[in-house]
Design a protein around this motif. Structure first.
Motif, PDB file in Angstrom:
ATOM      1  N   LEU A  99       8.234 -50.256  28.078  1.00 16.78           N
ATOM      2  CA  LEU A  99       7.121 -49.331  28.297  1.00 16.78           C
ATOM      3  C   LEU A  99       6.186 -49.368  27.098  1.00 16.78           C
ATOM      4  CD1 LEU A  99       9.395 -46.427  29.486  1.00 16.78           C
ATOM      5  CD2 LEU A  99       7.704 -47.562  30.953  1.00 16.78           C
ATOM      6  N   ASP A 100       4.946 -48.971  27.338  1.00 15.21           N
ATOM      7  CA  ASP A 100       4.040 -48.760  26.218  1.00 15.21           C
ATOM      8  C   ASP A 100       4.343 -47.388  25.646  1.00 15.21           C
ATOM      9  OD1 ASP A 100       2.261 -50.935  25.687  1.00 15.21           O
ATOM     10  OD2 ASP A 100       1.476 -50.657  27.712  1.00 15.21           O
ATOM     11  N   ARG A 101       4.936 -47.393  24.473  1.00 17.93           N
ATOM     12  CA  ARG A 101       5.447 -46.141  23.898  1.00 17.93           C
ATOM     13  C   ARG A 101       4.352 -45.141  23.579  1.00 17.93           C
ATOM     14  NH1 ARG A 101      10.338 -47.022  21.112  1.00 17.93           N
ATOM     15  NH2 ARG A 101       9.604 -45.773  19.376  1.00 17.93           N
ATOM     16  N   GLU A 102       3.179 -45.655  23.217  1.00 16.79           N
ATOM     17  CA  GLU A 102       2.083 -44.739  22.861  1.00 16.79           C
ATOM     18  C   GLU A 102       1.449 -44.107  24.096  1.00 16.79           C
ATOM     19  OE1 GLU A 102       2.099 -47.988  22.131  1.00 16.79           O
ATOM     20  OE2 GLU A 102       1.613 -48.344  20.022  1.00 16.79           O
ATOM     21  N   LEU A 103       1.560 -44.775  25.238  1.00 17.31           N
ATOM     22  CA  LEU A 103       0.920 -44.266  26.457  1.00 17.31           C
ATOM     23  C   LEU A 103       1.823 -43.253  27.152  1.00 17.31           C
ATOM     24  CD1 LEU A 103      -0.665 -47.495  28.013  1.00 17.31           C
ATOM     25  CD2 LEU A 103      -1.579 -45.957  26.280  1.00 17.31           C
ATOM     26  N   THR A 104       1.189 -42.330  27.855  1.00 19.76           N
ATOM     27  CA  THR A 104       1.966 -41.320  28.575  1.00 19.76           C
ATOM     28  C   THR A 104       2.652 -41.971  29.775  1.00 19.76           C
ATOM     29  OG1 THR A 104       0.169 -40.748  30.063  1.00 19.76           O
ATOM     30  CG2 THR A 104       0.273 -39.542  27.969  1.00 19.76           C
ATOM     31  N   ALA A 105       3.566 -41.197  30.386  1.00 19.86           N
ATOM     32  CA  ALA A 105       4.264 -41.704  31.580  1.00 19.86           C
ATOM     33  C   ALA A 105       3.235 -42.094  32.637  1.00 19.86           C
ATOM     34  CB  ALA A 105       5.203 -40.624  32.110  1.00 19.86           C
ATOM     35  N   ALA A 106       2.259 -41.212  32.871  1.00 13.35           N
ATOM     36  CA  ALA A 106       1.250 -41.485  33.915  1.00 13.35           C
ATOM     37  C   ALA A 106       0.395 -42.699  33.549  1.00 13.35           C
ATOM     38  CB  ALA A 106       0.366 -40.264  34.110  1.00 13.35           C
ATOM     39  N   GLU A 107       0.065 -42.835  32.263  1.00 15.06           N
ATOM     40  CA  GLU A 107      -0.766 -43.987  31.855  1.00 15.06           C
ATOM     41  C   GLU A 107      -0.012 -45.303  32.023  1.00 15.06           C
ATOM     42  OE1 GLU A 107      -3.727 -41.909  28.541  1.00 15.06           O
ATOM     43  OE2 GLU A 107      -1.775 -42.677  27.914  1.00 15.06           O
ATOM     44  N   ASN A 108       1.295 -45.270  31.754  1.00 14.92           N
ATOM     45  CA  ASN A 108       2.089 -46.489  31.974  1.00 14.92           C
ATOM     46  C   ASN A 108       2.018 -46.915  33.433  1.00 14.92           C
ATOM     47  OD1 ASN A 108       3.955 -47.800  29.793  1.00 14.92           O
ATOM     48  ND2 ASN A 108       3.858 -45.635  29.247  1.00 14.92           N
ATOM     49  N   LEU A 109       2.077 -45.937  34.330  1.00 11.85           N
ATOM     50  CA  LEU A 109       1.998 -46.260  35.757  1.00 11.85           C
ATOM     51  C   LEU A 109       0.573 -46.698  36.126  1.00 11.85           C
ATOM     52  CD1 LEU A 109       4.162 -43.512  37.515  1.00 11.85           C
ATOM     53  CD2 LEU A 109       4.859 -45.640  36.466  1.00 11.85           C
ATOM     54  N   LEU A 110      -0.398 -46.039  35.516  1.00 12.51           N
ATOM     55  CA  LEU A 110      -1.806 -46.377  35.791  1.00 12.51           C
ATOM     56  C   LEU A 110      -2.086 -47.853  35.488  1.00 12.51           C
ATOM     57  CD1 LEU A 110      -4.855 -45.210  36.214  1.00 12.51           C
ATOM     58  CD2 LEU A 110      -4.936 -45.351  33.736  1.00 12.51           C
ATOM     59  N   TYR A 128       1.487 -40.003  41.404  1.00 17.28           N
ATOM     60  CA  TYR A 128       2.080 -38.679  41.644  1.00 17.28           C
ATOM     61  C   TYR A 128       3.409 -38.827  42.399  1.00 17.28           C
ATOM     62  CZ  TYR A 128       2.683 -33.921  43.323  1.00 17.28           C
ATOM     63  OH  TYR A 128       3.207 -32.690  43.599  1.00 17.28           O
ATOM     64  N   THR A 129       3.377 -39.623  43.479  1.00 19.05           N
ATOM     65  CA  THR A 129       4.569 -39.793  44.326  1.00 19.05           C
ATOM     66  C   THR A 129       5.723 -40.405  43.522  1.00 19.05           C
ATOM     67  OG1 THR A 129       3.100 -40.178  46.191  1.00 19.05           O
ATOM     68  CG2 THR A 129       5.384 -40.804  46.511  1.00 19.05           C
ATOM     69  N   CYS A 130       5.417 -41.446  42.751  1.00 20.96           N
ATOM     70  CA  CYS A 130       6.481 -42.145  42.011  1.00 20.96           C
ATOM     71  C   CYS A 130       7.056 -41.273  40.897  1.00 20.96           C
ATOM     72  CB  CYS A 130       5.960 -43.469  41.448  1.00 20.96           C
ATOM     73  SG  CYS A 130       5.723 -44.689  42.738  1.00 20.96           S
ATOM     74  N   LEU A 131       6.192 -40.512  40.235  1.00 21.19           N
ATOM     75  CA  LEU A 131       6.702 -39.613  39.191  1.00 21.19           C
ATOM     76  C   LEU A 131       7.585 -38.543  39.819  1.00 21.19           C
ATOM     77  CD1 LEU A 131       3.605 -39.136  36.845  1.00 21.19           C
ATOM     78  CD2 LEU A 131       5.724 -40.311  36.295  1.00 21.19           C
ATOM     79  N   GLU A 138       7.021 -33.415  35.471  1.00 27.25           N
ATOM     80  CA  GLU A 138       6.730 -32.556  34.302  1.00 27.25           C
ATOM     81  C   GLU A 138       6.487 -33.377  33.040  1.00 27.25           C
ATOM     82  OE1 GLU A 138       9.773 -29.672  33.823  1.00 27.25           O
ATOM     83  OE2 GLU A 138       9.386 -28.752  35.778  1.00 27.25           O
ATOM     84  N   LYS A 139       6.899 -34.641  33.049  1.00 34.90           N
ATOM     85  CA  LYS A 139       6.729 -35.494  31.863  1.00 34.90           C
ATOM     86  C   LYS A 139       5.502 -36.386  31.986  1.00 34.90           C
ATOM     87  CE  LYS A 139      10.502 -34.008  30.020  1.00 34.90           C
ATOM     88  NZ  LYS A 139      10.441 -33.174  28.815  1.00 34.90           N
ATOM     89  N   ARG A 140       4.700 -36.108  32.974  1.00 33.00           N
ATOM     90  CA  ARG A 140       3.524 -36.926  33.283  1.00 33.00           C
ATOM     91  C   ARG A 140       2.686 -37.261  32.032  1.00 33.00           C
ATOM     92  NH1 ARG A 140      -0.173 -37.636  37.614  1.00 33.00           N
ATOM     93  NH2 ARG A 140      -2.147 -38.072  36.616  1.00 33.00           N
ATOM     94  N   ASP A 141       2.455 -36.245  31.194  1.00 27.08           N
ATOM     95  CA  ASP A 141       1.575 -36.449  30.038  1.00 27.08           C
ATOM     96  C   ASP A 141       2.337 -36.627  28.734  1.00 27.08           C
ATOM     97  OD1 ASP A 141      -0.735 -36.275  31.630  1.00 27.08           O
ATOM     98  OD2 ASP A 141      -0.515 -34.096  31.686  1.00 27.08           O
ATOM     99  N   THR A 142       3.638 -36.904  28.844  1.00 30.48           N
ATOM    100  CA  THR A 142       4.438 -37.140  27.635  1.00 30.48           C
ATOM    101  C   THR A 142       4.404 -38.626  27.289  1.00 30.48           C
ATOM    102  OG1 THR A 142       5.921 -35.368  28.329  1.00 30.48           O
ATOM    103  CG2 THR A 142       6.764 -36.887  26.653  1.00 30.48           C
ATOM    104  N   PRO A 143       4.156 -38.957  26.005  1.00 32.06           N
ATOM    105  CA  PRO A 143       4.208 -40.377  25.649  1.00 32.06           C
ATOM    106  C   PRO A 143       5.574 -40.967  25.988  1.00 32.06           C
ATOM    107  CG  PRO A 143       3.274 -39.099  23.859  1.00 32.06           C
ATOM    108  CD  PRO A 143       3.792 -38.106  24.865  1.00 32.06           C
ATOM    109  N   ALA A 144       5.582 -42.177  26.517  1.00 30.97           N
ATOM    110  CA  ALA A 144       6.834 -42.800  26.965  1.00 30.97           C
ATOM    111  C   ALA A 144       7.851 -42.886  25.826  1.00 30.97           C
ATOM    112  CB  ALA A 144       6.553 -44.177  27.539  1.00 30.97           C
ATOM    113  N   GLY A 145       7.372 -43.090  24.607  1.00 30.39           N
ATOM    114  CA  GLY A 145       8.267 -43.209  23.455  1.00 30.39           C
ATOM    115  C   GLY A 145       9.047 -41.936  23.179  1.00 30.39           C
TER     116      GLY A 145
END
Lengths: 293, 246
Positions: A99-110, A128-131, A138-145
């Motif tokens: 994963l891109d650690r700096e990007l949020t969960a949603a940004e990684n999917l984006l 939205y569906t996959c998250l 709830e972790k949508r905007d949390t950085p993946a790292g």
């Protein structure tokens, strides 16, 4: 190899056909002339010890490596990684959480969605569906790292599902997870197989994982296929019951097709003996002569 | 169209946004030190080619710093390839391999603009007049594209982080010092001039300096030289990336 015989794909239409696949790195042969088929909608496990050639096989099937010999077909069509439409069918979960650690969960999917040509409201809806499917809303905007190991793993899987692949490859999906998280992941993988209508091809070196999850198991050791079949078929190949005969220095195994025959043998022995049902570990031990450590 | 290149560019820009302050600081410190050491230390009051040494040095620093930023994508790709394995995502996606080159090169070009802003600020502080016109912009774009492509190629051919450091030591550092950044190439010994003639930075420094310096003579052939270098590098990158495995 033809897939005319639907039985070779576990009585399902054939999704993947692999014939004579071979790849070496220098003098080391990583995958040696392996052939097998995977049926549509199957949960298929590729079981083998570390270094057996499982990851190389996935990399060959997904176009990350080029084979020295052999071919791969998807729905009967020869796989050429340059033909982009086939790549749309495939989702890949690598062994590492890449994963891109700096990007949020949603940004990684984006970014994944964009790489697969998705955009706009359809992409946002899939994110939205996959998250939600991965319990990560709830972790949508949390950085993946900053996610836990289990959450990272689920996010990698959610990412692989984003473009709605027909086949999901998972390389050691539960490696590094604690036993509790591993069992939760098994339930998650079953849901993917059933609810997402997705063929699942996973590699594992955990015998209980293959046994608990897979419709069909293929055992690989030292770059070569050892055997394959449903867990029941594999056990029946060596005998459904096993006697553990405890000697002074080690444990000997004797296999029996029927329980009465095993019981009869047990009564003949005057040493410490245990009777139990055969596991895939026994199958591996019987066929390769070594334990899968 | 080009969704792969755009996705890769978007990914890089989202990451750059999060490390913008660090990138800005890193881009500001190194040219400031060179400016102090060479501009005010060694070259104070000196004249080079009929202009004040500071007016000679600032365009050189701009070219060098922007090269470092554009070429710097090599390290980032290297880390994403060998350490975080994110590069696999690009290889697995249904995109043409050359779109990866395009996305990363555009990112390198964007990063290369950061030192331009900083050197622009330094020119105001030092009172040196620089002419930021369309000819400069064209030269800068070619220069940045060349070094972003070089960075991409380097990241594709190396097998480890250590290899990357070796390329930097044997290619980028000599290029920085021998391509006319700090001293005119024609004042160097013949052997150095011969080495400098194979460095693309020699030509882009010459061209960018001419476009930035008011009244300087511009050799339009240098644009063609840069276009030719760019074409060769793109062709090379395309061939290399087509063969890349994980």
């Amino acid at each position: 190899m033809s897939c005319a015989d639907a039985l070779s794909c576990n009585q399902r239409p054939c999704e993947i056909e692999v014939a004579g696949l071979r790849r070496s790195f220098g003098k080391t042969v990583a995958v040696d002339d392996i052939s097998f088929n995977v049926g549509q909608g199957e949960l298929f496990a590729f079981l083998g010890p570390n270094g057996a050639g499982k990851t190389t096989t996935i990399n060959l099937l997904t176009g990350l490596l080029k084979p020295d010999a052999g071919e791969v077909r998807y729905h009967g069509e020869l796989f050429d990684p340059k033909r982009l439409n086939v790549k749309q069918l495939i989702g890949v979960v690598p062994q590492h959480n890449n994963l891109d650690r700096e990007l949020t969960a949603a940004e990684n999917l984006l970014i994944h969605g964009r790489l697969f040509g998705m955009r706009g409201s359809k992409l946002q809806q899939r994110i939205y569906t996959c998250l939600e499917f991965a319990d990560l809303t709830e972790k949508r905007d949390t950085p993946a790292g900053k996610l836990s190991g289990g959450m990272k793993r689920k996010l990698v899987i959610a990412r692989a599902l984003l473009h709605q692949p027909q086949i999901l490859f998972l390389d050691e999906p539960t490696v590094g997870l604690d036993p509790h998280s591993r069992r939760k992941m098994w339930a998650f993988l079953r849901r993917i197989n059933q609810e997402q209508d997705c063929t699942v091809f996973l590699t594992t070196h955990y015998i209980e994982e293959a046994e608990a999850l897979a419709d069909r198991v293929l055992i690989i050791d030292q770059a070569k296929l050892v055997t394959g079949g449903t867990p029941q078929e594999l056990k029946a190949k060596v005998g459904n019951y096993v006697l553990d005969i405890y000697n002074e220095e080690d444990i000997q195994n004797e296999f029996f097709e029927q329980r009465p025959a095993a019981m009869q043998r047990l009564e003949q022995l005057d040493t410490s003996v245990r009777i139990r049902e055969t596991t895939l570990e026994d199958v591996f031990l019987k066929l390769t002569g070594k334990r899968m450590d | 169209m080009l969704y792969g290149a755009r996705a890769i560019y978007l990914r890089e820009m989202l990451i750059l946004r999060r490390k913008m302050i660090k990138t800005l600081m890193a881009s500001a410190v190194s040219p400031a030190l060179f400016l102090l050491a060479f501009g005010y230390g060694v070259g104070r009051g000196a004249q080079v080619g009929g202009v004040d040494y500071l007016a000679f040095l600032l365009p050189g620093l701009l070219t060098m710093s922007s090269m470092n930023q554009a070429y710097g994508i090599a390290t980032e790709i290297n880390i994403s390839r060998f350490y975080f394995k994110v590069f696999e995502e690009f290889l697995l996606a249904p995109i043409k391999r050359w779109e990866i080159i395009l996305g990363e090169t555009c990112y390198g070009i964007t990063k290369g603009f950061i030192p331009v802003l900083i050197i622009g600020l330094y020119s105001l502080l030092t009172g040196v007049t620089l002419k930021f016109g369309p000819l400069f912009l064209l030269a800068l774009l070619l220069h940045l594209a060349i070094f972003a492509l070089l960075g991409f190629i380097a990241a594709m051919i190396v097998k480890s982080h250590a290899d990357q450091a070796t390329i930097n030591a044997f290619l980028i550092t000599p290029m920085m010092f021998l391509s006319g950044t700090f001293f005119p190439v024609d004042q160097m010994p013949l052997a150095i001039r011969a080495v400098a003639s194979i460095f693309p930075l020699t030509y882009s420094t010459q061209l960018i300096r001419a476009t930035l310096t008011p009244g300087a003579e511009l050799n339009a052939w240098l644009y063609l030289v840069l276009v030719a270098i760019l074409a060769v590098l793109f062709f090379l990158a395309k061939r290399i990336v087509a063969k890349v495995e994980i």
